[in-house]
Design an enzyme around this catalytic site. Structure first.
Site, PDB file in Angstrom:
ATOM      1  N   SER A   1       3.720  -1.941   4.126  1.00 52.77           N
ATOM      2  CA  SER A   1       4.421  -2.053   2.846  1.00 52.77           C
ATOM      3  C   SER A   1       4.357  -0.784   2.006  1.00 52.77           C
ATOM      4  O   SER A   1       5.147  -0.629   1.070  1.00 52.77           O
ATOM      5  CB  SER A   1       3.859  -3.225   2.044  1.00 52.77           C
ATOM      6  OG  SER A   1       2.546  -2.959   1.596  1.00 52.77           O
TER       7      SER A   1
ATOM      8  N   LYS B   1      -0.444  -1.558  -3.785  1.00 54.82           N
ATOM      9  CA  LYS B   1       0.932  -1.335  -4.225  1.00 54.82           C
ATOM     10  C   LYS B   1       0.949  -0.169  -5.222  1.00 54.82           C
ATOM     11  O   LYS B   1      -0.076   0.300  -5.683  1.00 54.82           O
ATOM     12  CB  LYS B   1       1.521  -2.583  -4.912  1.00 54.82           C
ATOM     13  CG  LYS B   1       1.508  -3.854  -4.074  1.00 54.82           C
ATOM     14  CD  LYS B   1       2.434  -3.797  -2.868  1.00 54.82           C
ATOM     15  CE  LYS B   1       2.368  -5.095  -2.068  1.00 54.82           C
ATOM     16  NZ  LYS B   1       3.111  -4.984  -0.790  1.00 54.82           N
TER      17      LYS B   1
END
Length: 233
Positions: free
Chosen positions: A59, A130
């Protein structure tokens, strides 16, 4: 009585097997102390200063690759440091990205902590990595006429995006609550991030209290040794 007669008989030295046993026992005690001291220092460092973290998914490609061992700076925000747009963070998604997780008990927690301390896993199944796109008070919108994400009306220069990815295929317009963060992966087409959890508690945002630390370095593999420069918006 002569002097020689008055001498006490000398004691026989310890048999060879006993001497070997004593040497082995001392050596074992020494290495046990060294091992326990190393584990203690590593655990304390991991708990309060810098924690290794394994990147489990794609990701955050191409900034972070699957299997990278990164070092998370746990002091970055501990003494009043601000979380900035562009920071790459590790956070506990329980209660926002995940349902509140049940306590596995002290033994499982201890094992998880020991594994995480040496960078072979994470301390929790709900840990995520993230990039911060919006902080408390920001209005984050997708997208403008040129397909860019905007923060407070200003388009982001997202040079860190995975090659070929667009900023987002999901449309959104959100005001980030104070004390919370809007986060996204750099590989937008392969990232379950704030966009995925718009309908969850917090509207996809993450509480600042859940932030574990800032990813400052890639420590492994050797060929990827580098520091991560935050791209502040």
């Amino acid at each position: 009585m002569t002097d020689s007669d008055a001498r006490l008989p000398e004691r026989d030295p310890a048999p060879a097997p006993r001497r070997a046993w004593l040497r082995w026992s001392r050596s074992v005690r020494f290495w046990v102390v060294v091992l326990l001291s190393t584990v203690l220092i590593t655990s304390l460092t991991s708990a309060y200063v810098v924690q290794p973290f394994v990147i489990p998914s794609g990701s955050m490609e191409g900034t972070l690759q699957v299997g990278d061992r990164v070092l998370v700076n746990k002091l970055a925000y501990r003494f009043g440091g601000d979380i900035h747009r562009g920071d790459v963070i590790v956070f506990d998604g329980a209660g926002s990205f995940d349902a509140e997780t049940a306590d596995d008990g002290p033994l499982v927690g201890l094992i998880r902590g020991a594994v995480a301390a040496v960078g072979l896993g994470t301390s929790s199944d709900s840990d995520y990595v993230k990039r911060v796109i919006g902080v408390g008070g920001d209005r984050v919108t997708c997208c403008d006429a040129e397909g860019r994400i905007t923060v407070n009306g200003q388009p982001l220069d997202e040079h860190y995006l995975y090659p070929g990815d667009e900023p987002s295929s999901v449309r959104f317009d959100i005001r980030v609550p104070e004390g919370r963060l809007w986060v996204m992966g750099d590989h937008r087409s392969d990232s379950a991030d704030s966009r995925e959890y718009l309908g969850s508690p917090g509207g996809g945002t993450v509480s600042e209290d859940r932030v574990i630390g800032r990813v400052d370095w890639i420590g492994w593999p050797i060929g990827r040794w580098s520091s991560l420069r935050s791209d502040h918006g």
